[in-house]
Scaffold this active site. Structure first.
Site, PDB file in Angstrom:
ATOM      1  N   HIS A   1      43.180  36.272  34.791  1.00  0.00           N
ATOM      2  CA  HIS A   1      42.358  37.469  34.594  1.00  0.00           C
ATOM      3  C   HIS A   1      43.063  38.793  34.940  1.00  0.00           C
ATOM      4  CE1 HIS A   1      38.753  34.843  34.550  1.00  0.00           C
ATOM      5  NE2 HIS A   1      39.206  34.289  35.657  1.00  0.00           N
ATOM      6  N   ASP A   2      43.394  38.941  36.230  1.00  0.00           N
ATOM      7  CA  ASP A   2      43.650  40.283  36.758  1.00  0.00           C
ATOM      8  C   ASP A   2      44.890  40.992  36.219  1.00  0.00           C
ATOM      9  OD1 ASP A   2      41.322  40.143  38.188  1.00  0.00           O
ATOM     10  OD2 ASP A   2      42.261  39.558  40.067  1.00  0.00           O
TER      11      ASP A   2
END
Ligand code: BDR
Ligand code: CA
Length: 311
Positions: A241-242
């Protein structure tokens, strides 16, 4: 080259760790500081993990600040079931010796945005938005001084990962998310819709393992957290994700989305933290975010491997 000045607001978390490494590995980016918040694990651990990651990168001079230890109006919800007891399970790295800064993360955000020239600092929140919203409440004068916010959070078609209708970062502190989404700052959002297209397949993890000095640690992190997501989604790997936020700053052409209105649900127990995203523009509500929907996943992982290998 004029470097892009950024602050990463984070709760490491293995995927947060990769986002930090990507920023530290990229000459286009000037990482002014890392502000930590309670999220995946309690604050004490996120502030420790951020420093472990900086030391792994060989960058102990990076300034790391501890911020809010709980959401604005609720009890903290954590995610050890995904990230492990330490938040950074997968490989045991030495405890950090670099210092944690004395200043509170919220004070650092306020001071930095007041002192840097207007419109030159970008925020990359990859955690619950408590630090950012607290800074906005305490010092509204900083809001128009922000160049841009690029955050990981929310979902539309993918709906939720911590509840049926909410993504973790927004769910943990929906009041904070409401403040940030309503602030009027240029906002780019990396929701689950895009991160679920950026999967840690076997070949990609093996490429990480070969990526220089930090590669084996990154591969051990992704090996650890993907077990949970693979079982849950029946997918080939886990969403990374990040780092999408930092990758977007480096290579925006890898991503596509649309400008839409996104509101945050704070009133309903059933759908608390839902990002009500008007993807089809069926309301008259004004757009407040660029909501990213797609990514060139091979390009994203190639960028990560290329940059991590430089550390
Ligand atoms: C987000 O939640 C955290 O567990 C991850 O670090 C990421 O920021 C994904 O929903
Ligand atoms: Ca995170």
């Amino acid at each position: 080259m004029t470097k892009r000045k950024i602050i990463i607001d984070t709760d490491p978390g293995q995927d947060d760790a990769v986002a930090i490494l990507l920023a530290l590995a990229s000459p286009e980016i000037d990482l002014l500081g890392i502000t930590c918040v309670a999220g995946n694990v309690p604050l004490e651990l996120t502030a420790k993990n951020a420093r472990i990651v900086c030391e792994l990168a060989g960058r102990p001079e990076t300034r790391v600040f501890a911020g809010c230890d709980r959401p604005m109006a609720r009890k903290l919800v954590t995610a050890e079931h995904v990230h492990g007891k330490t938040g950074l399970d997968g490989i045991t790295l030495p405890d950090p010796v670099m210092p944690l800064q004395d200043q509170h993360a919220v004070d650092f955000l306020i001071e930095t945005l007041r002192t840097e020239p207007e419109g030159t600092v970008t925020l990359c929140p990859i955690a619950p938005l408590t630090n950012i919203a607290t800074a906005f409440e305490r010092a509204p004068d900083i809001i128009p001084r922000i160049q841009e916010i690029v955050l990981m959070g929310g979902a539309y078609f993918e709906v939720g990962n911590i509840t049926p209708t909410a993504e973790f970062n927004i769910y943990v502190d929906p009041e904070a998310a409401k403040i940030v989404f309503g602030a009027g700052v240029p906002l780019t959002v990396m929701p689950l819709d895009v991160t679920h297209k950026a999967l840690t397949t076997r070949a990609r993890v093996e490429a990480f393992r070969e990526a220089g000095r930090v590669g084996p640690a990154v591969a051990s992190w992704t090996d650890f957290f993907e077990r949970f997501d693979k079982e849950k989604y029946g997918s080939e790997g886990a969403p990374l994700h990040d780092p999408c936020t930092v990758a977007y700053l480096l290579r925006p052409e890898l991503f596509s989305g649309r400008e839409i209105n996104v509101e945050i649900e704070t009133g309903s127990d059933l759908t608390l933290g839902m990002t009500v995203a008007d993807w089809w523009r069926v309301t008259q509500r004004a757009p407040n975010a660029t909501f990213i929907g797609d990514v060139d996943a091979d390009g994203y992982f190639a960028l990560l491997v290329e940059r991590l290998a430089q550390l």
